[in-house]
Design an enzyme around this catalytic site. Structure first.
Site, short mmCIF file in Angstrom:
data_model
loop_
_atom_site.label_atom_id
_atom_site.label_comp_id
_atom_site.label_asym_id
_atom_site.label_seq_id
_atom_site.Cartn_x
_atom_site.Cartn_y
_atom_site.Cartn_z
N LYS A 107 -5.84 45.28 -3.92
CA LYS A 107 -6.66 46.27 -4.00
C LYS A 107 -7.98 46.04 -4.47
O LYS A 107 -9.29 46.75 -3.73
CB LYS A 107 -6.08 47.10 -5.22
N ARG A 155 -1.73 55.93 -12.39
CA ARG A 155 -0.38 55.23 -12.32
C ARG A 155 0.62 55.54 -12.90
O ARG A 155 1.74 55.05 -13.04
CB ARG A 155 -0.70 53.74 -13.39
N ARG A 163 -5.11 33.54 -8.72
CA ARG A 163 -6.11 34.40 -8.66
C ARG A 163 -7.37 33.98 -9.70
O ARG A 163 -6.99 33.80 -10.78
CB ARG A 163 -5.94 35.92 -9.02
N ARG A 213 -7.66 35.78 -15.34
CA ARG A 213 -7.58 36.93 -16.09
C ARG A 213 -6.32 36.51 -17.04
O ARG A 213 -5.24 36.02 -16.93
CB ARG A 213 -7.21 38.33 -15.40
N ARG A 236 4.16 43.22 -15.30
CA ARG A 236 3.16 44.15 -14.75
C ARG A 236 3.72 44.59 -13.49
O ARG A 236 3.87 45.77 -13.25
CB ARG A 236 1.78 43.41 -14.36
P1 AMP Z 1 -5.57 46.53 -13.13
O1 AMP Z 1 -6.98 45.77 -13.45
O2 AMP Z 1 -5.81 47.55 -12.57
O3 AMP Z 1 -4.45 45.30 -12.80
O4 AMP Z 1 -5.20 46.55 -14.72
C1 AMP Z 1 -5.14 45.99 -15.65
C2 AMP Z 1 -4.25 46.75 -16.87
O5 AMP Z 1 -5.10 47.80 -17.47
C3 AMP Z 1 -2.98 47.25 -16.43
O6 AMP Z 1 -1.87 46.32 -16.79
C4 AMP Z 1 -2.70 48.47 -17.54
O7 AMP Z 1 -2.27 47.68 -18.96
C5 AMP Z 1 -4.26 48.78 -17.73
N1 AMP Z 1 -4.63 49.88 -17.04
C6 AMP Z 1 -5.42 50.07 -16.00
N2 AMP Z 1 -5.31 51.14 -15.20
C7 AMP Z 1 -4.57 51.84 -15.94
C8 AMP Z 1 -4.01 53.27 -15.79
N3 AMP Z 1 -4.49 53.92 -14.88
N4 AMP Z 1 -3.13 53.64 -16.64
C9 AMP Z 1 -2.57 53.00 -17.76
N5 AMP Z 1 -3.15 51.69 -17.89
C10 AMP Z 1 -3.79 51.13 -17.03
#
Ligand code: AMP
Length: 238
Positions: A13, A88, A127, A160, A171
């Site tokens: 993404k 989400r 990554r 990360r 996750r």
């Molecule tokens: P990402 O960078 O999209 O993989 O998001 C990293 C982390 O941020 C996720 O594992 C969640 O803990 C938190 N997070 C990101 N977007 C959301 C969302 N829309 N709702 C809840 N937690 C989020």
């Protein structure tokens, strides 16, 4: 135009969102990036999110919804935006519907990057990301030209914290249990499923093929400009 980019962690993404947003001339909004910035800035929201993110869970709907509503009220989002990692949960999807209706924006176009679950852990643990420009690399499929540094700005790349094998597994489980049901919410709308287990340039071509007929005349000229840039950058050859 409002686009939602869906897919499990590691589906690509982040790689696609920047390209699509550049191509359309709309902002790419990643709630994950925004939350990481809040943590880095030491804000109360960052403090509330930190341990949840470190464990691979989801930050509360209220907090994320408020953060998102504020972000999309910025002038750059007036005519559309791309969301990466939001909504989400079904609650977030319902909140977004209300927000779009309030702003007289159209029903979102959903792009679902589908990748077999067994490929995800390897993709995530290899990554790396540039902390400055946010460009994403993969040591196996898309390594930087010089090991360890960003091709674009020379910044040392980082891993990360939540890309460790243990957190990645959590996750993916969270995605399966809580986020996958959100797809059913959008299934009868403008929903497109895309196979994410192919090269980034191939996926991008498929996405532009889906979007091209949907963009307005204005949008089409911005797409043509971006396509010229794409071939001069050589990223069609990725
Ligand atoms: P990402 O960078 O999209 O993989 O998001 C990293 C982390 O941020 C996720 O594992 C969640 O803990 C938190 N997070 C990101 N977007 C959301 C969302 N829309 N709702 C809840 N937690 C989020």
């Amino acid at each position: 135009m409002v686009l939602l980019l869906f897919g499990p962690p590691g589906s690509g993404k982040g790689t696609q969102s920047g390209r699509i947003a550049d191509w359309l001339g709309i902002p790419a909004i990643s709630t994950g990036d925004m939350l990481r910035e809040e943590i880095q800035a030491g804000t109360p929201l960052g403090a509330a999110a930190k341990s949840i993110m470190a464990g691979g869970g989801l930050v509360g709907d209220d907090l994320v919804n408020r953060m998102l509503a504020q972000r999309v009220s910025a002038p750059d989002s007036a005519h559309g935006f791309l969301l990466d990692g939001y909504p989400r949960t079904v609650e977030q999807a319902e909140f977004l519907d209300g927000l779009l209706a309030e702003r007289h924006l159209q029903t979102p176009i959903v792009l679902h990057l589908d990748v077999p679950m067994d490929a995800l852990v390897g993709r995530l643990t290899s990554r790396r990301q540039c902390p400055k420009c946010k460009r994403i690399y993969n040591l196996l499929q898309m390594p930087p030209r010089v090991p360890g540094v960003c091709d674009d700005d020379g910044t040392p790349l980082i891993t990360r914290k939540d890309d460790s094998e243990e957190v990645v597994t959590e996750r993916i489980r969270t995605y399966d249990e809580v986020t996958r049901p959100v797809l059913a919410y959008y299934q009868d709308r403008k929903y497109h499923q895309i196979r994410g287990d192919r090269s980034p340039s191939y996926i991008f071509e498929e996405i532009t093929g889906i979007l091209e007929p949907l963009v307005s005349k204005n949008g089409a000229s911005c797409c043509a400009k971006a396509k010229a840039k794409q071939s001069s950058d050589g990223f069609a050859a990725l």
